[in-house]
Design a protein around this motif. Structure first.
Motif, PDB file in Angstrom:
ATOM      1  N   GLU A  37       0.835  -1.205   0.000  1.00 17.88           N
ATOM      2  CA  GLU A  37       0.000   0.000   0.000  1.00 17.88           C
ATOM      3  C   GLU A  37       0.872   1.258   0.000  1.00 17.88           C
ATOM      4  N   THR A  38       1.979   1.191   0.745  1.00 19.03           N
ATOM      5  CA  THR A  38       2.865   2.344   0.862  1.00 19.03           C
ATOM      6  C   THR A  38       3.669   2.590  -0.402  1.00 19.03           C
ATOM      7  N   THR A  39       4.226   1.522  -0.959  1.00 20.81           N
ATOM      8  CA  THR A  39       5.171   1.665  -2.070  1.00 20.81           C
ATOM      9  C   THR A  39       4.549   1.473  -3.442  1.00 20.81           C
ATOM     10  N   GLY A  40       3.366   0.822  -3.498  1.00 19.67           N
ATOM     11  CA  GLY A  40       2.772   0.506  -4.798  1.00 19.67           C
ATOM     12  C   GLY A  40       3.443  -0.675  -5.470  1.00 19.67           C
ATOM     13  N   ILE A  41       4.283  -1.415  -4.745  1.00 22.77           N
ATOM     14  CA  ILE A  41       5.030  -2.544  -5.289  1.00 22.77           C
ATOM     15  C   ILE A  41       4.365  -3.847  -4.851  1.00 22.77           C
ATOM     16  N   ALA A  42       4.163  -4.759  -5.799  1.00 20.89           N
ATOM     17  CA  ALA A  42       3.535  -6.045  -5.498  1.00 20.89           C
ATOM     18  C   ALA A  42       4.442  -6.865  -4.594  1.00 20.89           C
ATOM     19  N   ALA A  43       3.836  -7.750  -3.764  1.00 19.85           N
ATOM     20  CA  ALA A  43       4.642  -8.545  -2.837  1.00 19.85           C
ATOM     21  C   ALA A  43       3.926  -9.830  -2.460  1.00 19.85           C
ATOM     22  N   VAL A  44       4.719 -10.852  -2.106  1.00 19.29           N
ATOM     23  CA  VAL A  44       4.203 -12.118  -1.583  1.00 19.29           C
ATOM     24  C   VAL A  44       5.322 -12.764  -0.781  1.00 19.29           C
ATOM     25  N   VAL A  45       4.968 -13.564   0.239  1.00 21.48           N
ATOM     26  CA  VAL A  45       5.942 -14.295   1.038  1.00 21.48           C
ATOM     27  C   VAL A  45       5.860 -15.765   0.670  1.00 21.48           C
ATOM     28  N   VAL A  46       7.017 -16.401   0.436  1.00 24.41           N
ATOM     29  CA  VAL A  46       7.048 -17.823   0.097  1.00 24.41           C
ATOM     30  C   VAL A  46       7.890 -18.568   1.120  1.00 24.41           C
ATOM     31  N   ASP A  47       7.656 -19.886   1.230  1.00 23.62           N
ATOM     32  CA  ASP A  47       8.451 -20.697   2.150  1.00 23.62           C
ATOM     33  C   ASP A  47       9.727 -21.169   1.472  1.00 23.62           C
ATOM     34  N   ALA A  48      10.452 -22.061   2.129  1.00 21.52           N
ATOM     35  CA  ALA A  48      11.751 -22.509   1.614  1.00 21.52           C
ATOM     36  C   ALA A  48      11.627 -23.265   0.300  1.00 21.52           C
ATOM     37  N   ASP A  49      10.416 -23.771  -0.002  1.00 20.30           N
ATOM     38  CA  ASP A  49      10.190 -24.490  -1.261  1.00 20.30           C
ATOM     39  C   ASP A  49       9.609 -23.590  -2.351  1.00 20.30           C
ATOM     40  N   GLY A  50       9.502 -22.300  -2.061  1.00 19.64           N
ATOM     41  CA  GLY A  50       8.967 -21.372  -3.050  1.00 19.64           C
ATOM     42  C   GLY A  50       7.446 -21.315  -3.092  1.00 19.64           C
ATOM     43  N   LYS A  51       6.775 -21.964  -2.129  1.00 21.65           N
ATOM     44  CA  LYS A  51       5.314 -21.963  -2.107  1.00 21.65           C
ATOM     45  C   LYS A  51       4.804 -20.773  -1.283  1.00 21.65           C
ATOM     46  N   PRO A  52       3.794 -20.046  -1.786  1.00 23.50           N
ATOM     47  CA  PRO A  52       3.300 -18.861  -1.062  1.00 23.50           C
ATOM     48  C   PRO A  52       2.724 -19.219   0.307  1.00 23.50           C
TER      49      PRO A  52
END
Length: 404
Positions: free
Chosen positions: A27-42
């Motif tokens: 919301e602050t930066t306008g940049i998309a984001a997601v967190v993934v685990d060690a296997d690359g899964k969201p």
């Protein structure tokens, strides 16, 4: 050493908190984001994903390539031990910020989906060329690409660094909670309970910045970015970055008073933006005292307590003042506020919190933790004392040895 690798990221941290931080960041930066685990899964839901990337991911090959690209980016960031800016398979610019616990890679924050302004490079043509073989509609690709934000590289890297610090802080808090639970189970069977518990408490104290302050600050940044030309927003972001970097990345057991005051300057910069003229602050510490040693994070919990519980409840706010002087064979640092004050029976309760901790904000736990740490390092003749008058304000005195 505890083996954190047997925990999944979702077990170490409350994913709802990660989701809130991620959403506020986007919301602050306008940049998309997601967190993934060690296997690359969201492990979180994507925030502000571009329509362009959503369209690419709607194709099976596009989704597979995106996930593989995310996994490679996260592992490269782990290898470098820092945020890593890279081009995704379609040609957009992303970054990966590793989440690391005790040198173990447990996941990554992935963000970006932007276009860098590069000379002599037709990004639109190159991206459409890379994706054309998947059977995507070129007209739709072109229209969706035109909506992708063009972001300077320095802004993207600054955002990567900020997100990296915040995410690792939250994960470290989660690990601290796990370790504390494990220690409590082990300590019941050991005669050395008191010493080991004290060590666990010392680690926990290093993670005690109130998450509400973090979220309130991000809200402040988001509002400012909409209302002004970003100079003040930049000042707040820099202050927050410095504050988090100092407190959460390179924290040591002891600091100089000068370093503690720098942390308070950053903290007050943020709070002045949040509260405006409602809160005034001044720092007046004798320069000869600046090399005095003090346990890390001794001042901030007291200043935060003065603002949240002393000044914020007052309609007109008030003033907070930090001063320092020598008194006999002691250095005395005073955190004063003109807030609502503390009743005498409440002051007595605060110092009894040592025997029976209670869940609260910094009113009790922050004060008693600072008091206990000072006594741990310097002895029972040092620590905190409080003087207060209801309706007039509070003075918290930090008593330190002259040659600490």
């Amino acid at each position: 050493m505890h083996n954190y690798n047997r925990f999944a990221l979702a077990e170490i941290v409350n994913t709802q908190i990660l989701q809130e931080i991620q959403d506020k960041f986007s919301e602050t930066t306008g940049i998309a984001a997601v967190v993934v685990d060690a296997d690359g899964k969201p492990v979180t839901k994507p925030s502000k994903f571009t329509d362009f990337c959503s369209y690419v991911r709607s194709f099976p090959e596009g989704l597979a390539r995106c996930m593989a690209c995310d996994d490679r980016g996260g592992r490269k960031a782990m290898e470098l031990q820092r945020p890593f800016v890279y081009h995704c398979h379609s040609g957009l610019t992303d970054f990966a910020a590793p989440i690391i616990v005790q040198n173990e890679y447990v996941g990554a924050l992935l963000a970006g989906q932007v276009v860098l302004p590069l000379k002599d490079f037709n990004a639109k043509y190159e991206i459409c060329r890379r994706l054309s073989h998947m059977g995507m509609n070129e007209k739709i690709l072109s229209e969706l690409f035109d909506a992708v934000e063009i972001t300077p590289e320095n802004r993207l890297k600054a955002a990567a660094d900020l997100l990296h610090i915040m995410a690792n802080y939250i994960v470290e808090m989660g690990v601290t909670n796990i370790v504390q639970k494990q220690l409590m189970e082990e300590l019941k069977a050991k005669a050395e309970l008191e010493n080991l518990l004290r060590a666990a408490e010392m680690k926990a104290l290093h993670s005690q910045i109130n998450p509400h302050f973090l979220f309130n600050t991000l809200n402040t940044i988001a509002r400012l970015s909409l209302l002004e030309g970003a100079e003040q927003t930049q000042e707040v972001v820099h202050a927050l970055s410095d504050l988090l970097r100092t407190n959460l990345r390179d924290i040591a057991e002891m600091r100089t008073l000068e370093e503690e005051i720098k942390t308070i300057d950053d903290y007050l910069t943020i709070q002045k933006v949040r509260f405006g003229d409602r809160i005034q602050a001044s720092i007046d510490v004798d320069s000869t005292l600046l090399k005095t040693s003090v346990p890390a994070l001794s001042l901030q919990p007291l200043v935060e307590n003065a603002i949240i519980h002393g000044l914020e409840p007052k309609r007109d706010g008030g003033t907070i003042r930090i001063s320092g002087h020598t008194e006999s064979d002691k250095v005395v640092i005073v955190v004063s506020d003109t807030g609502i004050g503390i009743a005498p029976e409440r002051i007595s309760t605060i110092f009894k919190a040592e025997k029976r901790p209670r869940k609260s904000h910094t009113t009790g736990l922050g004060v008693i933790n600072v008091h206990k740490r000072i006594q741990h390092y310097f002895g029972d003749q040092f620590g905190l004392s409080i003087e207060s008058k209801v309706g007039e304000g509070t003075d918290i005195f930090i008593h330190l040895p002259t040659y600490s």
